[in-house]
Design an enzyme around this catalytic site. Sequence first.
Site, PDB file in Angstrom:
ATOM      1  N   SER A   1       0.838  -1.214   0.000  1.00 37.44           N
ATOM      2  CA  SER A   1       0.000   0.000   0.000  1.00 37.44           C
ATOM      3  C   SER A   1       0.861   1.247   0.000  1.00 37.44           C
ATOM      4  O   SER A   1       0.362   2.356   0.136  1.00 37.44           O
ATOM      5  CB  SER A   1      -0.907  -0.003   1.233  1.00 37.44           C
TER       6      SER A   1
ATOM      7  N   THR B   1     -39.031  26.217 -11.083  1.00 36.71           N
ATOM      8  CA  THR B   1     -39.345  24.911 -10.507  1.00 36.71           C
ATOM      9  C   THR B   1     -39.673  24.034 -11.705  1.00 36.71           C
ATOM     10  O   THR B   1     -40.222  24.515 -12.708  1.00 36.71           O
ATOM     11  CB  THR B   1     -40.552  24.966  -9.537  1.00 36.71           C
TER      12      THR B   1
ATOM     13  N   SER C   1     -13.678  23.763 -29.123  1.00 35.61           N
ATOM     14  CA  SER C   1     -13.846  22.472 -29.783  1.00 35.61           C
ATOM     15  C   SER C   1     -12.741  22.323 -30.816  1.00 35.61           C
ATOM     16  O   SER C   1     -12.353  23.293 -31.468  1.00 35.61           O
ATOM     17  CB  SER C   1     -15.207  22.426 -30.468  1.00 35.61           C
TER      18      SER C   1
ATOM     19  N   ASN D   1     -16.896  25.991 -24.583  1.00 35.35           N
ATOM     20  CA  ASN D   1     -17.526  24.963 -23.753  1.00 35.35           C
ATOM     21  C   ASN D   1     -17.273  25.157 -22.260  1.00 35.35           C
ATOM     22  O   ASN D   1     -16.190  25.585 -21.869  1.00 35.35           O
ATOM     23  CB  ASN D   1     -17.012  23.581 -24.173  1.00 35.35           C
TER      24      ASN D   1
ATOM     25  N   GLU E   1     -18.579  21.170 -16.195  1.00 36.82           N
ATOM     26  CA  GLU E   1     -18.925  19.778 -16.521  1.00 36.82           C
ATOM     27  C   GLU E   1     -18.073  18.786 -15.729  1.00 36.82           C
ATOM     28  O   GLU E   1     -18.559  17.758 -15.267  1.00 36.82           O
ATOM     29  CB  GLU E   1     -18.733  19.528 -18.022  1.00 36.82           C
TER      30      GLU E   1
ATOM     31  N   GLN F   1      -7.289  -1.736   4.514  1.00 36.98           N
ATOM     32  CA  GLN F   1      -6.253  -0.976   3.818  1.00 36.98           C
ATOM     33  C   GLN F   1      -6.836  -0.175   2.645  1.00 36.98           C
ATOM     34  O   GLN F   1      -6.271   0.832   2.238  1.00 36.98           O
ATOM     35  CB  GLN F   1      -5.190  -1.956   3.319  1.00 36.98           C
TER      36      GLN F   1
END
Length: 470
Positions: free
Chosen positions: A36, A168, A290, A298, A303, A335
């Site tokens: 680990s 709403t 893009s 974008n 996002e 672990q």
Amino acid sequence: MSRRAVRGRRADVSAKAWAGRFDAPTARIVEEFTSSLAVDRALYPHDVAGSRAHVKALVRAKLLTPREGRRLDAGLVRVLAELDAGRFRVLPGDEDIHMAIERRLTALIGPLGGKLHTGRSRNDQVALDLRLWLRAECAAVDTALAALQRALVRVARRHERAILPGYTHLQRAQPVLLAHHLLAYHEMLGRDRGRFHDCRARADELPLGAGALAGAGFPLDRPYVAKLLGFARVARNSMDAVADRDAAVEFLAGAAIAAVHLSRLAEELVLWATEEFGFVTLPDAFATGSSMMPQKKNPDVAELVRGRTGRVVGALVALLTTLKGLPLAYNRDLQEDKALLFDAAATLRGCLDVLAAMLPALRFETARMAEAADGLLLATDVADALVERGVPFRRAHEIVGALVRHCLATGTGLRDLDAATLRRHAPRLDPALLRGLTPARSVARRRVLGGTAPAEVRRQLIRASREARA
Ligand code: ARG
């Protein structure tokens, strides 16, 4: 195979602390599978702090002489310096950060290093390290949450009078102040801070001294160690102390809820940045283009904040699933907690930081918002005006419903309804009253505590600024 052969054959790796009981070395694939270190290396400052406190307890219990205690402490400080400087060399046989530090300590100061683990197990050691990490991380997350709260307040203050449609069902409902809308997130983040505070307070217990599971076999002064490490209490049951991961679950639950809040904010930014809404313009520094469509800008930051929520929620579910079937006390399954915790914490903090940086940089298209906040979404205000003239609300709702239908059929605005139409539908309404309908008047009516009236929002803003500073 003889023990000497085992040791001789693998001179490149550190001898295992538990090698005494084994005839054959660990297979390479098992070492790789069980290690680990790559993850729990991050615990090293806490591991050293815990070991230094443990050395003091050993001296106090006369298991070490004061001189031995000083030598061990100096050795631990040297190992810490190596880790801090990135000079620490990991060996292939290092199972985890605890073993790696002890191995290096012994290499530096000799066999005395072998006394460090007296009265301690890695089970209570790792439980301690994790609590120390959680304590620091709760504080760091709180700081990041507070910074985002401050960013929200800043933006709200800048647009104190701006009105947009409140929704709403994602249908225009009633006009609200932009500041009111933003302060809703301030509330959520305030509750998030409370959750991390609670998590920290409940986790404020020293597990060290629990040993492997039954309690240390030496008279260690646990309240003394608790005090050295700044814990409020000592864990009262050694089996619980090494098996419990509630604090980790609570942290992940708090993180998941916070991440969901950020995701909802991110979703609104994505919507608001569309041409259809047009409520915000993304600054170039926080948008992406893009590779194919030249016109595009974008909202990738929002996002990704929305998208990364899945990882944080997933970490919570993963840890709960890991814990679900475990018998007492320690099991190696535990672990797995750290990779989940570290990733969720880093993900959450990254999202908090980027939103705090982006929000003040957004351009809020307040004219466009105001335009969208006018029109039929003032219908509730017409019904309220009828109620003020003694009409029961249910009846008023019906009358205004008919007026709305008339408006939609004829393309008339609520403000432009003529006297004849009004007489037919709602004799108690005069055209002058309708002409006075505005989004500004609509929000101003909502002066209740917690409402969207400017005076009330100002009051909440003052309170919020005070809280975010705390
Ligand atoms: N690396 C282990 C963990 O993170 C430390 C405790 C291991 N204890 C044991 N007896 N194998 O949980």
